[in-house]
Write a protein that holds these residues in place. Structure first.
Motif, PDB file in Angstrom:
ATOM      1  N   CYS B   5       0.850  -1.190   0.000  1.00  0.00           N
ATOM      2  CA  CYS B   5       0.000   0.000   0.000  1.00  0.00           C
ATOM      3  C   CYS B   5       0.887   1.242   0.000  1.00  0.00           C
ATOM      4  O   CYS B   5       1.946   1.261   0.609  1.00  0.00           O
ATOM      5  N   HIS B  32      -0.434  12.261  -5.547  1.00  0.00           N
ATOM      6  CA  HIS B  32      -1.171  11.847  -6.739  1.00  0.00           C
ATOM      7  C   HIS B  32      -1.191  10.325  -6.899  1.00  0.00           C
ATOM      8  O   HIS B  32      -2.186   9.747  -7.334  1.00  0.00           O
ATOM      9  N   ASP B  33      -0.087   9.684  -6.560  1.00  0.00           N
ATOM     10  CA  ASP B  33       0.006   8.230  -6.724  1.00  0.00           C
ATOM     11  C   ASP B  33      -0.496   7.453  -5.512  1.00  0.00           C
ATOM     12  O   ASP B  33      -0.747   6.256  -5.612  1.00  0.00           O
ATOM     13  N   ALA B  34      -0.606   8.117  -4.395  1.00  0.00           N
ATOM     14  CA  ALA B  34      -0.867   7.392  -3.145  1.00  0.00           C
ATOM     15  C   ALA B  34      -2.263   6.774  -3.100  1.00  0.00           C
ATOM     16  O   ALA B  34      -3.240   7.382  -3.541  1.00  0.00           O
ATOM     17  N   ASP B  35      -2.326   5.556  -2.537  1.00  0.00           N
ATOM     18  CA  ASP B  35      -3.625   4.919  -2.288  1.00  0.00           C
ATOM     19  C   ASP B  35      -4.321   5.592  -1.107  1.00  0.00           C
ATOM     20  O   ASP B  35      -5.536   5.676  -1.048  1.00  0.00           O
ATOM     21  N   TYR B  36      -3.520   6.040  -0.140  1.00  0.00           N
ATOM     22  CA  TYR B  36      -4.064   6.620   1.086  1.00  0.00           C
ATOM     23  C   TYR B  36      -3.488   8.006   1.321  1.00  0.00           C
ATOM     24  O   TYR B  36      -2.279   8.217   1.164  1.00  0.00           O
ATOM     25  N   LEU B  37      -4.365   8.938   1.680  1.00  0.00           N
ATOM     26  CA  LEU B  37      -3.938  10.296   2.010  1.00  0.00           C
ATOM     27  C   LEU B  37      -4.210  10.514   3.498  1.00  0.00           C
ATOM     28  O   LEU B  37      -5.357  10.420   3.937  1.00  0.00           O
TER      29      LEU B  37
END
Ligand SMILES: [Zn+2]
Lengths: 87, 120
Positions: B5, B32-37
């Protein structure tokens, strides 16, 4: 038949029953919107967010929609309270 | 538990939670690429930028409070923490939402859980 009483499984808010890592920042909003039932908490948050997004869309459109909305918005000072709803 | 993740962390999030994410197999990347912010403060400029971004408007960038990770770190809550309870709405909406549904879960979390994490 569309008028049939909803199944019990439909009456669960997906935002409140989904554990594990199937949800993330990219799919959470879509999941909640397509969920047939939302608890009060999630419904209130969703409605507030949708109104806020609608204002952002309009703001971005007024500022010329050709580039990313946030860039335009960041460059344009927003008067305090502009994005507040029903204050 | 976060293997494969990816996450983006606001500057408002404490270092120990970023370390926890990595220790559990997670990767840190750009927003922009992250699954989770993850953020702990919606009024932090980097988080505000997310809440004004095209991704957010299109419903592809829900920000979660970093207390989600603190809860996962405390052993008695492991596997039962609901990500959906940690939505961090834009700062300008929080008062309105609280008037209707009461305080957010991360406001109810007591300091002992945060202290516990610092011991880990
Ligand atoms: Zn819910």
């Amino acid at each position: 038949t569309t008028s049939a009483s909803p199944k019990k499984s439909d009456l669960r808010c997906m935002g409140c029953v989904t554990v594990g890592l199937s949800l993330n920042s990219k799919n959470f909003s879509k999941m909640l919107q397509t969920c047939l039932y939302q608890c009060d908490r999630h419904r209130v948050i969703l409605e507030a967010e949708e109104r806020y997004k609608e204002k952002l869309r309009k703001l971005a459109f007024c500022n010329n929609s050709s580039s990313a909305p946030y860039q335009k918005i960041v460059l344009t000072p927003i008067r305090k309270g502009n994005l507040n709803t029903e204050s | 538990m976060f293997r494969s993740c990816s996450a983006w962390f606001s500057q408002s999030v404490g270092r120990e939670l970023c370390d926890f994410w990595v220790a559990e197999g997670g990767v840190i990347t750009n927003h922009h690429d992250a699954d989770y912010l993850f953020s702990s403060d919606a009024s932090c400029p980097d988080t505000q930028r997310i809440h004004e971004s095209r991704d957010y408007i299109e419903g592809k960038a829900t920000v979660f409070h970093s207390c989600y990770l603190s809860s996962n770190a405390s052993s008695e809550m492991k596997q039962t923490v609901l990500l959906g309870h940690f939505i961090l709405p834009p700062a300008c909406l929080q008062e309105e939402i609280k008037r209707k549904i009461g305080s957010f879960i991360w406001e109810q979390m007591n300091n002992s859980q945060i202290e516990q994490l610092e011991i880990l």
